[in-house]
Design an enzyme around this catalytic site. Structure first.
Site, PDB file in Angstrom:
ATOM      1  CB  CYS A  81      -1.001  -0.040   1.138  1.00 29.37           C
ATOM      2  SG  CYS A  81      -2.382   1.079   0.889  1.00 29.37           S
ATOM      3  CG  HIS A 175      -2.880  -3.117   4.023  1.00 27.55           C
ATOM      4  ND1 HIS A 175      -1.856  -2.427   4.614  1.00 27.55           N
ATOM      5  CD2 HIS A 175      -3.644  -2.194   3.410  1.00 27.55           C
ATOM      6  CE1 HIS A 175      -1.991  -1.135   4.375  1.00 27.55           C
ATOM      7  NE2 HIS A 175      -3.071  -0.967   3.642  1.00 27.55           N
ATOM      8  CD  GLU A 177       0.075  -5.190   5.973  1.00 33.82           C
ATOM      9  OE1 GLU A 177       0.092  -5.877   4.944  1.00 33.82           O
ATOM     10  OE2 GLU A 177      -0.112  -3.956   5.953  1.00 33.82           O
TER      11      GLU A 177
HETATM   12  N1  GLN Z   1      -3.202   6.429   0.841  1.00 32.83           N
HETATM   13  C1  GLN Z   1      -2.033   6.127   1.598  1.00 32.83           C
HETATM   14  C2  GLN Z   1      -0.830   6.864   1.035  1.00 32.83           C
HETATM   15  O1  GLN Z   1      -0.911   7.502   0.039  1.00 32.83           O
HETATM   16  C3  GLN Z   1      -1.750   4.648   1.651  1.00 32.83           C
HETATM   17  C4  GLN Z   1      -2.793   3.947   2.480  1.00 32.83           C
HETATM   18  C5  GLN Z   1      -2.320   2.693   3.121  1.00 32.83           C
HETATM   19  O2  GLN Z   1      -1.130   2.395   3.213  1.00 32.83           O
HETATM   20  N2  GLN Z   1      -3.263   1.955   3.638  1.00 32.83           N
HETATM   21  O3  GLN Z   1       0.226   6.774   1.597  1.00 32.83           O
END
Ligand code: GLN
Length: 197
Positions: A81, A175, A177
Site C-alpha cells: 500500500c 495489506h 499483513e
Molecule cells: N493512501 C495512503 C498513502 O498515500 C496509503 C494507504 C495505506 O497504506 N493503507 O500513503
C-alpha cells in the site's frame, strides 16, 4: 541460508503486523529505523501507512539515500500500500515534493481506489501464490497506472494492476499483513532466501 533476517521500515505505518507476519513465515523480523540497522538485514518490508509522512520521515532520519542504495544494490524489498507508493519510480496524485525510494519502473496513483470510507476487501489471485486467491484488504489504496517492460504484473482487480514484481522488488496495493494469511510474506521470504544465496 535457512532463516533470513528481514527488516520492517519503522518510520511510520503498520510495522507490528508485518513483524508478526514475517515471523510466522519463518523469517527473523526486526524493525529498521537507522542506516546501520539497514546494513544488518537481508531484505526489507515497507509497511502500509501514509506515504507522504513516510517520505518526510525518511528525509529527517537520513534514510532516503540509504534506502535508495539498498534497492539499487538488488536487495529484496516488499512494499504494501503506502509501501507500494514508496517503491514506485513515478507517482500521480502526490505532492510535488514527495520522495520515493523507487525500484519499480511503474507509475502509481495514490488513493486511486477512493477514500478511507471506500475501503474494501476482495479475493485476489496472485501469480506465484498457490492455494487459491488471497484476501485483499484495500485501505485508501493506490493502483498501478502503468508499468515498464521489465515489470511483471502479478495481480489485477477490476481492471487495475494491484500487485507487481520487478527483479527483487515486490509490491501490493493491499495489506496481506492484516489477514492472518501469510502466503504473500512467504513468497517474499523465498525471494530473500534466493537473493541471499
Ligand atoms: N493512501 C495512503 C498513502 O498515500 C496509503 C494507504 C495505506 O497504506 N493503507 O500513503
Amino acid at each position: 541460508m535457512s532463516t533470513p533476517t528481514i527488516g520492517v521500515l519503522a518510520l511510520q505505518g503498520d510495522v507490528r503486523e508485518h513483524l508478526t507476519a514475517l515471523a510466522e513465515a519463518d523469517a527473523l523480523a526486526r524493525p529498521v529505523r537507522r542506516p546501520e540497522e539497514l546494513d544488518e538485514v537481508d531484505g526489507l518490508v515497507i509497511p502500509g501507512g501514509e506515504s507522504t509522512t513516510m517520505s518526510k520521515l525518511a528525509v529527517v532520519f537520513g534514510m532516503l539515500e540509504p534506502l535508495r542504495a539498498f534497492v539499487r544494490a538488488g536487495k529484496p524489498v516488499y512494499g504494501t500500500c503506502a509501501g507500494m507508493i514508496m517503491v514506485a519510480d513515478k507517482l500521480l496524485d502526490a505532492r510535488e515534493d514527495q520522495e520515493t525510494f523507487g525500484g519499480v519502473d511503474m507509475i502509481v496513483r495514490r488513493n486511486a481506489f477512493g477514500r478511507q470510507n471506500e475501503s474494501f476487501e476482495a479475493a485476489i489471485d496472485v501469480a506465484g501464490i498457490p492455494g487459491g486467491p488471497v484476501e485483499g484488504v484495500f485501505i485508501r489504496a493506490p493502483w498501478v497506472e502503468s508499468v515498464g517492460g521489465d515489470v511483471e504484473v502479478l495481480a489485477t482487480y477490476d481492471g487495475h494492476t494491484v500487485a507487481v514484481r520487478q527483479g527483487n522488488v515486490l509490491a501490493t496495493s493491499f495489506h496481506p499483513e492484516l489477514t492472518g494469511d501469510h502466503r504473500v510474506h512467504a513468497l517474499f521470504v523465498e525471494m530473500v532466501r534466493a537473493a541471499a544465496g
